[in-house]
Design an enzyme around this catalytic site. Structure first.
Site, short mmCIF file in Angstrom:
data_model
loop_
_atom_site.label_atom_id
_atom_site.label_comp_id
_atom_site.label_asym_id
_atom_site.label_seq_id
_atom_site.Cartn_x
_atom_site.Cartn_y
_atom_site.Cartn_z
CD GLU A 65 -2.10 -9.95 4.98
OE1 GLU A 65 -2.18 -8.99 5.80
OE2 GLU A 65 -2.55 -9.90 3.83
CG HIS A 105 -1.76 -1.31 1.23
ND1 HIS A 105 -2.82 -1.61 0.41
CD2 HIS A 105 -1.56 -2.42 2.00
CE1 HIS A 105 -3.27 -2.83 0.67
NE2 HIS A 105 -2.52 -3.35 1.63
ZN LIG Z 1 -2.46 -5.13 2.75
#
Ligand SMILES: [Zn+2]
Length: 282
Positions: free
Chosen positions: A152, A17
Site C-alpha cells: 500500500e 484496480h
Molecule cells: Zn487499492
C-alpha cells in the site's frame, strides 16, 4: 544466486484496480489509485527487465482488471514471486506492506520480501513506515499460489499526496520495490543512466589477467559493450558476475573450466539481430 541466463527469474505484478474501478481518488490533485498503481508497475517492469528478469503485469493500460482475474493470471504465469500494488487512502500517512501467512513455505519468503520492501521504502524516501502486516482475509495473499506480498503506497489523500504528481517520486517507488526484489535474489541494482557507463573488466588468457575498461550499457540483464566486439575478435567469451558487479573476458579454454559459473555470457549465444546491433557488430 540464480543462474538467470538458464532459469530467468519470473515476477508477476498485480496492478490494483483499473477501468470501471479507479480505486481511491484525490479529486483536488486529479489523481486516481488505478493510475498511480499502473505507472509504478510499468516503471518496475522496465527496471526489472533491464536486469534480465521476466515480468508480467495484470494490466498494461487503464482497463477493467478484477482481483479474481489478476489472481488467475498470476497463477497461470507461475512466477517465482508476485507483488500486488495498491495506494492507501482514508486519511493516514505512511507505507505498509502485507505478507502471506500460508502456506508456510511461501510465508517465510513473503516475510523476507516484505522486510525488504519496508526497508527500501524507508531508505529511498527517508521516512518511517506503518510497518509490516498480514491479513488472512486479503484474497491476493491467500489465493496466489506463489510467494507474494501486497503493498500500500503512501496515502493518496495524505500529506505526501502531492508527490504522486511528480514523476521522480513515482520512479523512486518503483526503484525501492525493484531493489527489494533484486536484493532478495542477491542481484545488485545497476543505475539506469540511459547511456553508456564505464565498466572495468579483466581479460584472462594464457598470459594471465589484464585489467581493462570499456563503455557499456545494461539491457535485459546483459551488458552490451563494444567490449563484446573486441572479445569476439579475440575469440573470447564474456562473464558478468552480478554479485561482484564485474565483467571478465575468458578465453574459451578457461571458460570450459568455469562452466558451472552463473551469468556466463557466451558470445556465440548472441545470435539475434538486436544482440548484434547492440554489440556494434551490425
Ligand atoms: Zn487499492
Amino acid at each position: 544466486m540464480r543462474n538467470y541466463n538458464k532459469h530467468p527469474l519470473r515476477i508477476f505484478i498485480g496492478v490494483g484496480h483499473g477501468g470501471y474501478d479507479p480505486g481511491a481518488v484525490n479529486k483536488t490533485l486529479g489523481l486516481t489509485e488505478a493510475g498511480i498503481n499502473l505507472t509504478i508497475a510499468l516503471l518496475m517492469e522496465r527496471d526489472l527487465k533491464r536486469h534480465g528478469v521476466q515480468v508480467q503485469l495484470s494490466r498494461y493500460t487503464d482497463e477493467d482488471d478484477r482481483l479474481k482475474e489478476e489472481i488467475a493470471e498470476c497463477n497461470a504465469y507461475n512466477p517465482d514471486f508476485a507483488v500486488e500494488i495498491h495506494t492507501n487512502a482514508g486519511g493516514g500517512t505512511g507505507f505498509e506492506v502485507y505478507y502471506q501467512l500460508e502456506p508456510w513455505e511461501h510465508s517465510k519468503l513473503s516475510l523476507e520480501m516484505a522486510k525488504r520492501f519496508d526497508t527500501n521504502v524507508q531508505t529511498h524516501f527517508g521516512v518511517k513506515t506503518r510497518g509490516i502486516k498480514t491479513n488472512r482475509n486479503l484474497g491476493w495473499l491467500s489465493q496466489v499460489q506463489a510467494p507474494c506480498v501486497l503493498v500500500e503506497n503512501f496515502f493518496i489523500d495524505g500529506e505526501r499526496a502531492a508527490w504522486y504528481a511528480e514523476p521522480a517520486q513515482l520512479k523512486r517507488f518503483a526503484k525501492a520495490y525493484v531493489c527489494a526484489i533484486l536484493d532478495y535474489y542477491g542481484m545488485a541494482y545497476v543505475a539506469d543512466n540511459s547511456s553508456c557507463q564505464m565498466v572495468k573488466y579483466q581479460v584472462l588468457d594464457a598470459n594471465g589477467a589484464k585489467e581493462c575498461a570499456s563503455r557499456a550499457v545494461l539491457i535485459d540483464g546483459n551488458w552490451y559493450v563494444h567490449l563484446r566486439q573486441f572479445s569476439q575478435n579475440l575469440g573470447k567469451d564474456v562473464h558478468y558476475d552480478n554479485g561482484a558487479n564485474k565483467i571478465t573476458v575468458y578465453s574459451p579454454e578457461d571458460y570450459k573450466v568455469s562452466e558451472t559459473g552463473f551469468g556466463l555470457l557466451r558470445i556465440r549465444d548472441y545470435e539475434t539481430r538486436l544482440d548484434r546491433v547492440m554489440a556494434g557488430i551490425e
